[in-house]
Scaffold this active site. Sequence first.
Site, PDB file in Angstrom:
ATOM      1  N   SER A 213       0.896  -1.230  -0.033  1.00  0.00           N
ATOM      2  CA  SER A 213      -0.083   0.183   0.001  1.00  0.00           C
ATOM      3  C   SER A 213       0.985   1.228   0.090  1.00  0.00           C
ATOM      4  CB  SER A 213      -0.945  -0.226   1.160  1.00  0.00           C
ATOM      5  OG  SER A 213      -1.939   0.843   0.967  1.00  0.00           O
ATOM      6  N   ASP A 348     -10.414  -3.440  -5.299  1.00  0.00           N
ATOM      7  CA  ASP A 348      -9.766  -2.551  -4.383  1.00  0.00           C
ATOM      8  C   ASP A 348     -10.745  -1.250  -3.773  1.00  0.00           C
ATOM      9  OD1 ASP A 348      -8.273  -1.065  -2.233  1.00  0.00           O
ATOM     10  OD2 ASP A 348      -6.296  -1.867  -3.316  1.00  0.00           O
ATOM     11  N   HIS A 379      -8.343  -4.701  -0.656  1.00  0.00           N
ATOM     12  CA  HIS A 379      -7.140  -3.917  -0.264  1.00  0.00           C
ATOM     13  C   HIS A 379      -6.129  -4.913   0.555  1.00  0.00           C
ATOM     14  CE1 HIS A 379      -4.643  -0.255  -0.161  1.00  0.00           C
ATOM     15  NE2 HIS A 379      -4.307  -0.397   0.894  1.00  0.00           N
TER      16      HIS A 379
END
EC number: 3.1.1.23
Length: 435
Positions: A213, A348, A379
Amino acid sequence: SNLHDPGDVHTIAPEMPAMFDGMKLAAVATVLYFLVRCLNLKSPTAPPDVTYRDTPLNRYLLKSCPILTKEYEPPLLWGKSGHLQTALYGKMGRVSSPNPCGVRKYLLMQDGATATFDLFESLGDHRTGDDITMVICPGIGNHSEKHYIRTFVNHSQRQGYRCAVLNHLGSLPNIELTSPRMFTYGCTWEFAAMVGSIKRAFPQTLLIVVGFSLGGNIVCKFLGENRINQERVLCCVSVCQGYSALRAQKTFLQWDQCRRLYNFLMADNMKKIILSHRGSLFGMNSSKMEDADLSRLYTATSLMQIDDNIMRKFHGHDTLKEYYEKESCVHYIHNINVPLLLVNSSDDPLVHRSLLTIPRTLAEKKPNVIFALTLHGGHLGFFEGAVLFPQPLTWMDKVIVGYANAICRWERHRPPLTSCQSRVTICNSHFFCIF
């Protein structure tokens, strides 16, 4: 009396239960419809959509890491919902999460900040016999104690990798800040310090760079900022990053896929982290923060408001636009020349699909880049499983280690004449360094 005539009863009674049965069936049908829609049950499973240039290395990688081309099968009942994948990762952690044993290292930065990272030695020899270290950058406000990091580290250790995990500045509740600054979206200083420390401590080790991320943005920016940063790096893997904060800014204010709600929840978490260090961030004489900034922090409802009022000021950016421009890896990622695997999920809820043109275009242009886009995974979820219960290891864990293994085998067996001149020769003997 007609009141007691049983015939009157029989003319009404069959209709009422039939009506109630019909209402029950309609209610059940409605619930099932919304379940099917919300859980995305009709969505098919499929292999990742892989974008790459046809090169000997890429052909070898896809052959040696077959998980990239095989069907990804999430748990049947809930795994096709990006929201549930994301929530399960975020709140419940991994199934039977391991607890790897590591050593915490402290690094004093030039501005007085104290960076920390956790070092985990391998639990066996690497299959190539080489000394290889995974240098890992977690997601926003995360650290080595998070479930997904612990699971990935344990899996990597068992495959013969040493692991070094950066703890984002300010993310650990029991570690005080020693300067009026904490981690930001794209600051690479702490990650660079950790990588430098590993290189000094283990002169023969080669590096696998991994970012999750926000960590994916940081590692790609770090490698692209300076070519020197790519020395002794075998490859880089980035999972679920958004590539451009400036482009993501507008999408994060939309209610589509509940992004506005996620924005609020993430802002609330950032607020708690900042306020836990208010003495260091707002109390020091050298602090760039004012009481008005603290007041605006309390009322902030989005990450953008926090970034504008607090985060951009740590590095002296004049505007939010300048902060997002300078800290996004989209302006540096094309400078990366080591093998690069970029992984995202179509469902996501945090990364809008419009942002995925960045990695796809890069993979179409650069021969060292592979972009893998899954249908499901949310995610940083990517749970695998049959019907209800997920497996302890996720598809994401297996992909990163599988890709790293393939890269290590390629490096080990590539012809000497085509080897990069700057590549460090690896000694087969074990090297130990105490620091």
